[in-house]
Motif scaffolding. Structure first.
Motif, mmCIF file in Angstrom:
data_model
loop_
_atom_site.group_PDB
_atom_site.id
_atom_site.type_symbol
_atom_site.label_atom_id
_atom_site.label_comp_id
_atom_site.label_asym_id
_atom_site.label_seq_id
_atom_site.Cartn_x
_atom_site.Cartn_y
_atom_site.Cartn_z
ATOM 1 N N ASN A 90 19.230 -5.597 5.043
ATOM 2 C CA ASN A 90 17.789 -5.396 4.869
ATOM 3 C C ASN A 90 17.380 -3.950 5.125
ATOM 4 O O ASN A 90 16.317 -3.518 4.654
ATOM 5 N N ASP A 133 16.685 -2.027 1.883
ATOM 6 C CA ASP A 133 15.343 -2.138 1.310
ATOM 7 C C ASP A 133 14.341 -1.306 2.087
ATOM 8 O O ASP A 133 13.378 -0.772 1.521
ATOM 9 N N ARG A 181 12.057 -11.338 -2.287
ATOM 10 C CA ARG A 181 10.646 -11.247 -2.659
ATOM 11 C C ARG A 181 9.820 -11.588 -1.428
ATOM 12 O O ARG A 181 10.276 -12.328 -0.550
ATOM 13 N N ILE A 182 8.613 -11.084 -1.361
ATOM 14 C CA ILE A 182 7.764 -11.350 -0.191
ATOM 15 C C ILE A 182 7.198 -12.759 -0.279
ATOM 16 O O ILE A 182 6.586 -13.136 -1.280
ATOM 17 N N ASN A 183 7.449 -13.558 0.740
ATOM 18 C CA ASN A 183 6.794 -14.856 0.905
ATOM 19 C C ASN A 183 6.679 -15.093 2.406
ATOM 20 O O ASN A 183 7.659 -15.454 3.068
ATOM 21 N N ASP A 184 5.497 -14.861 2.953
ATOM 22 C CA ASP A 184 5.305 -14.916 4.404
ATOM 23 C C ASP A 184 5.619 -16.281 4.994
ATOM 24 O O ASP A 184 5.958 -16.388 6.170
ATOM 25 N N GLU A 230 9.485 -14.127 4.736
ATOM 26 C CA GLU A 230 8.744 -12.871 4.932
ATOM 27 C C GLU A 230 9.175 -11.897 3.833
ATOM 28 O O GLU A 230 8.843 -12.115 2.693
ATOM 29 N N GLU A 231 9.956 -10.869 4.171
ATOM 30 C CA GLU A 231 10.513 -10.047 3.082
ATOM 31 C C GLU A 231 11.986 -9.726 3.363
ATOM 32 O O GLU A 231 12.524 -8.726 2.914
#
Length: 664
Positions: A192, A195, A247-250, A254-255
């Motif tokens: 991570n 990114d 992809r962001i999905n809280d 999350e990310e």
């Protein structure tokens, strides 16, 4: 809530918000390198400078300045413009400017912001500094001369992953980011930092020099490496998936994304099944689809057929197989490949009911038979957040390093019937207590004992089962659960067994059956099969997946399957014709509609309503939890085992050696 003016527009901002957040609420873009909304504030890049009144007549770092009543913030004044140009000029003094050969080219924050906020030329012509490369393992490629000391990677490792492996040594121009003793970063979320890196200092080693971002076709998908259902984007060129990005999905990931979910994609092109095979005289021989279907029909499986679902399956494939098995007069369906036979009194009793976002708010957590760090690394991130907020964590099972304070209560599952007083007290006094039951806990018969624990509160359900197979919740929703587990299927001695990508089964139990493997990799299931029908991997078909929370999510097709391989549902539809039965669908849309009509929850993305928890049965937890189901984090499924990157990670990070090729 304080009122502030941003470029003359008055807005209200939440208490505790920073000036940078106030500017974003007003719709203003503030450049930044070190600031990240999920990390602590460092305030060391100074790119986010703004002018604030009342205050000193100089630009101020908006990321570290609290928003206060009656502030006037200017993001577009001449002072701010000159200050940002100066900061960018300083950043580029030592940057090597090797964009044509940098893997971050085309998606680099430094590139984008130098165009938007830079001067267009530099007044500095001194020699640039150079920094020796650091070794951060098989996943992270380093060119540390490009590093701008934003410390995002350091803060991620310490705060999110909980592994203090990356840090800074030296000061000023001599400061360098490195791992401890320059060894590999050994944790499940290490990549991570790629990114997070706003420049090309940390890039992806396996993806190095493969493609530029504008060459790639981008497809929205779901990670199938575990049961979290992380939202990902698959980047493909031609017929090959080159990388997976989160992809962001809280609510889900999350990310972030686990290293396995990110890097097992190179296994999609290796060891693939791309033609039909039939076993003749003990050896697998190439054959045609027609030959294979005739050989299956010859068995006359009416009334004696079973389907065993693998760990990576989409719901549509399992529903198509269920329709075929039912049409042949059988209901032998099972998805728990390894022989687990826990009760399924209701779907709520098999789900992660607290939700991933909810478990962060728990204040007392009992983990039973689960190495969460390997079974669901992204859930472990949430548990770490709960522990940082003060939650007490207790674990039943062999020791593993959870990255947060936790008390191990031993490995005897029977302790659930007589928990130590301080554990009972912590759960009783907690406003949001939770129990997490893992695979090893289910194997030790701890289901009823865990269900009997008082972890329900008004508006809070603290009973959680943590699966580690992407297909498990979907298979339970579709009825792939015999009362006695796989043993019931073995006992029935079916003439025909459809192995739907099921590689973890002990196939010696089915010596009397015709074993038809419908899958995508030449792994354990294919080796044991009598007939192999090549199918599509998760990246090669549309499909619905349900994560361990009971969250329904949809993945799209990124590339086409290789060779003669076909999407699973088309194989099962053709097989129905060969066996002379009707399954009620001729297209993917018809299949999906029939599935939704039977299980309406699968038709709506988001958390499914799984009903209420039943009362606990009288089953007794017994025996030691000697080990956890996952023996090697990097090699848990057929795609990962085919991946050269995952093999290297397993050899280097877990076993302290180098991955050897077959010839060696």
């Amino acid at each position: 809530m304080p009122k502030v003016k941003v470029d003359g527009v008055e807005i209200e901002v939440p208490d505790g918000a920073t000036v940078l957040q106030a500017c974003e609420l007003a719709g203003k873009e503030i450049p930044r390198f070190c600031y990240h909304e999920r990390l602590s504030i460092a305030g060391n890049c100074r790119m986010c400078l703004v002018e604030v009144k009342p205050g000193p007549p100089k630009p101020q770092a908006s990321c570290a300045l609290p928003a206060a009543e009656n502030q006037e913030i200017r993001t577009d004044s001449e002072m701010v413009k000159k200050a940002r140009e100066g900061v960018m000029e300083f950043l580029l003094i030592n940057h090597p400017l090797d964009c044509p050969i940098c893997d971050q080219g085309g998606e680099c924050d430094l590139q984008d912001q130098s165009v938007a906020y830079g001067r267009g030329g530099s007044r500095y012509h001194e020699n640039k500094r150079a920094v020796t490369e650091k070794y951060m393992g098989p996943l992270i490629k380093t060119v540390m001369t490009r590093c701008i000391h934003c410390t995002r990677c350091v803060r991620f490792s310490e705060e999110i992953a909980g592994v203090d492996e990356i840090g800074a040594v030296g000061r000023g121009e001599d400061m360098q980011i490195t791992t401890y003793l320059e060894q590999a970063a050994e944790h499940e979320l290490s990549a991570n930092v790629i990114d997070l890196c706003p420049v090309g200092a940390l890039t992806s080693r396996p993806y190095a020099f493969e493609a530029r971002p504008w060459e790639l076709k981008k497809t929205l998908s779901i990670d199938v490496s575990d049961a979290v259902g992380a939202n990902i984007r698959l980047d493909a060129r031609g017929r090959e998936v080159l990388r997976a990005l989160p992809r962001i999905n809280d609510d889900v990931n999350e990310e972030w994304l686990s290293d396995k979910g990110r890097y097992m994609v190179d296994g999609l092109t290796r060891r693939r099944l791309d033609r039909v095979w039939i076993r003749k005289a003990g050896k697998l021989q190439p054959a045609s689809w027609d030959e294979a279907f005739k050989a299956i029909a010859k068995v006359k499986p009416q009334g004696s057929v079973a389907a065993i679902a693998g760990d990576l399956l989409d719901c549509e494939t399992m529903f198509a197989a269920k329709k075929l098995v039912n049409a042949l007069g059988s209901d032998l369906l099972e998805g728990r490949q390894t022989g687990l036979a826990y009760p399924v009194p209701s779907l709520a009793a098999s789900a992660f009911n607290s939700t991933f976002a909810g478990i962060e708010t728990a204040d007392a957590i009992l983990i039973v038979g689960s190495n969460v760090r390997w079974e669901a690394p992204l859930v472990n991130v949430r548990l770490r957040k709960a522990a940082k907020k003060g939650a007490k964590v207790f674990i039943v099972g062999p020791y593993w390093d959870p990255t947060y304070p936790a008390e191990f209560l031993g490995d005897d599952a029977a302790i659930l019937h007589d928990l130590p007083a301080h554990v009972t007290e912590a759960l009783a006094k907690a406003e949001r207590p939770a129990v997490i039951l893992g695979g090893a806990g289910l194997a030790a018969g701890a289901f009823d004992a865990a269900l009997a624990l008082d972890v329900q509160r008004d508006g809070w359900n603290g009973f959680n089962v943590l699966h580690f197979s992407a297909a498990r919740m979907g298979s339970l929703m579709l009825g792939y659960a015999q009362k006695g587990g796989l043993a019931d299927v073995v006992k029935a001695e079916p003439k025909l067994v459809l192995a739907l990508g099921s590689d973890e089964v002990d196939w010696s139990q089915f010596d009397q059956s015709l074993k038809v493997f419908i899958g995508h990799h030449g792994d354990k299931g294919a080796h044991a099969a009598d007939i192999i029908l090549p199918a599509a991997a998760y990246s090669e078909k549309d499909g619905t997946y349900v994560n361990t929370e009971g969250r329904v999510q949809f993945a799209e097709k990124a590339v086409f399957a290789p060779g003669d391989a076909r999407e699973d549902w088309t194989i099962l539809r053709a097989l129905a014709d060969a066996l002379g039965v009707s399954v009620g669908f001729d297209s993917f849309e018809q299949l999906q509609s029939a599935m939704i009509a039977e299980v309406p929850a699968l038709g709506e993305e988001g958390l499914a309503d799984l009903g209420k928890l039943p009362k606990a049965g009288k089953g007794k937890a017994k025996g030691r939890i000697a080990a956890y189901p996952i023996k090697d984090f990097y090699l848990t499924n057929a795609i990962a085992r085919a991946s050269a990157v995952m093999q290297q990670c397993s050899a280097e990070l877990l076993h302290g050696g180098e991955a050897l090729e077959a010839a060696e």
